[in-house]
Design an enzyme around this catalytic site. Structure first.
Site, short mmCIF file in Angstrom:
data_model
loop_
_atom_site.label_atom_id
_atom_site.label_comp_id
_atom_site.label_asym_id
_atom_site.label_seq_id
_atom_site.Cartn_x
_atom_site.Cartn_y
_atom_site.Cartn_z
N ASP A 46 64.78 -3.48 38.08
CA ASP A 46 63.34 -3.20 38.21
C ASP A 46 62.72 -4.06 39.32
O ASP A 46 61.56 -3.89 39.68
CB ASP A 46 62.60 -3.34 36.87
N GLU A 184 69.33 -16.01 33.84
CA GLU A 184 68.54 -16.21 35.06
C GLU A 184 67.72 -17.50 35.00
O GLU A 184 67.07 -17.80 33.97
CB GLU A 184 67.59 -15.01 35.29
O1 KIV Z 1 65.72 -6.43 38.43
C1 KIV Z 1 66.59 -7.19 38.87
O2 KIV Z 1 66.88 -7.21 40.07
C2 KIV Z 1 67.24 -8.10 37.95
C3 KIV Z 1 68.19 -9.09 38.54
C4 KIV Z 1 67.44 -10.12 39.26
C5 KIV Z 1 69.10 -9.65 37.53
O3 KIV Z 1 67.00 -8.05 36.81
#
Ligand code: KIV
Length: 267
Positions: A46, A184
């Site tokens: 997202d 994260e």
């Molecule tokens: O939406 C995204 O790009 C993510 C990654 C940063 C893990 O969730």
């Protein structure tokens, strides 16, 4: 010929110690390149809302946005595992809706797994989706959809209590049936501890080198996202300069009447 990567391969990689590579991917040509480069998993994240659509955060991203981008990536028929993000409000309100939306990402978006943010609080949701045979990648720590609760994008799990809570979250998502978990924005040692406690693979982004794999946002590694530049990002190329140079030369040549020439014209 390279064989299709499934969730079982990611598990095998954890067991054998082979690091897992994942990148965000939102379109057909990039999916083809990443697949040729042998990336293990492509994430239709997202983050597309920030990197491609220009929103300030990921909250406005819709199911239709993710399905549109996931379809484009799926058309590349990648050997990489295709994981699609569940956007904000597509799974938090009730389990039936969560199941329907996870199913849409597979059926309409061509995804082979879905990712959602949350730990213990999302265990029921993960179980409900896994029970209908859609593999779930969990995402804990700095969860961008929780930006307002966190008061910004801040490193999570810094205190002992917060670290213990994140470990409990990781165990909860594993017990709920998640096949993998993104960690994260957490301290390196916490990433190490969670990775050694779990039997499922951990994929880190700003979670240190002990995770079973790594994920980054493609626009960040290409130098195409100027909004945020977190410490954990490594810029592998300066594609902005490449684009600026090509666009400037094109514009200058058109203005000067130097393009098109006969070579680029029909007789
Ligand atoms: O939406 C995204 O790009 C993510 C990654 C940063 C893990 O969730």
């Amino acid at each position: 010929m390279k064989k299709k990567i499934t969730i079982l391969d990611l598990q095998k990689m954890k067991c054998s110690g082979e690091k897992i590579t994942m990148l965000t991917c939102y379109d057909y040509p990039t999916a083809r390149i990443m697949d040729e480069c042998g990336i293990d998993a492509l994430l239709v994240g997202d983050s597309v809302g920030v990197t491609v659509s220009g929103y300030d955060n990921t909250l406005p991203v819709t199911m239709d946005d993710i399905i549109y981008h996931s379809r484009a990536v799926a058309r590349a028929k990648p050997k990489s595992l295709l994981v699609a993000d569940m956007p904000f409000l597509s799974y938090q309100t009730d389990l039936r809706e969560a199941r329907l939306n996870a199913g849409r990402l597979v059926k309409d978006g061509g995804a082979e797994a879905v990712k959602l943010e949350g730990g213990e609080n999302m265990a029921d949701c993960i179980k409900a989706i896994v029970d209908m045979d859609v593999p779930v990648m969990a995402h804990i720590g700095l969860t961008p959809q929780s930006i307002h609760r966190m008061g910004g994008y801040r490193v999570q799990g810094k205190s002992e209590t917060a670290g213990e809570k994140l470990l409990a979250d990781a165990i909860a998502v594993q017990n709920a049936g998640a096949f993998s978990v993104v960690l994260e924005g957490i301290p390196r040692n916490l990433g190490r501890m969670i990775t050694s406690e779990l039997s499922i693979p951990t994929i880190g982004i700003g979670a240190g080198d002990f995770c079973d794999g790594q994920v980054l946002v493609i626009h960040d590694i290409l130098g195409l996202c100027e909004k945020y530049s977190p410490k954990f990002v490594k810029k592998y190329a300066d594609v902005k300069t490449v684009i600026s140079d090509a666009v400037s030369r094109y514009a200058a040549e058109v203005k000067a009447g130097a393009f098109p020439t006969e070579e680029h014209s029909f007789s």
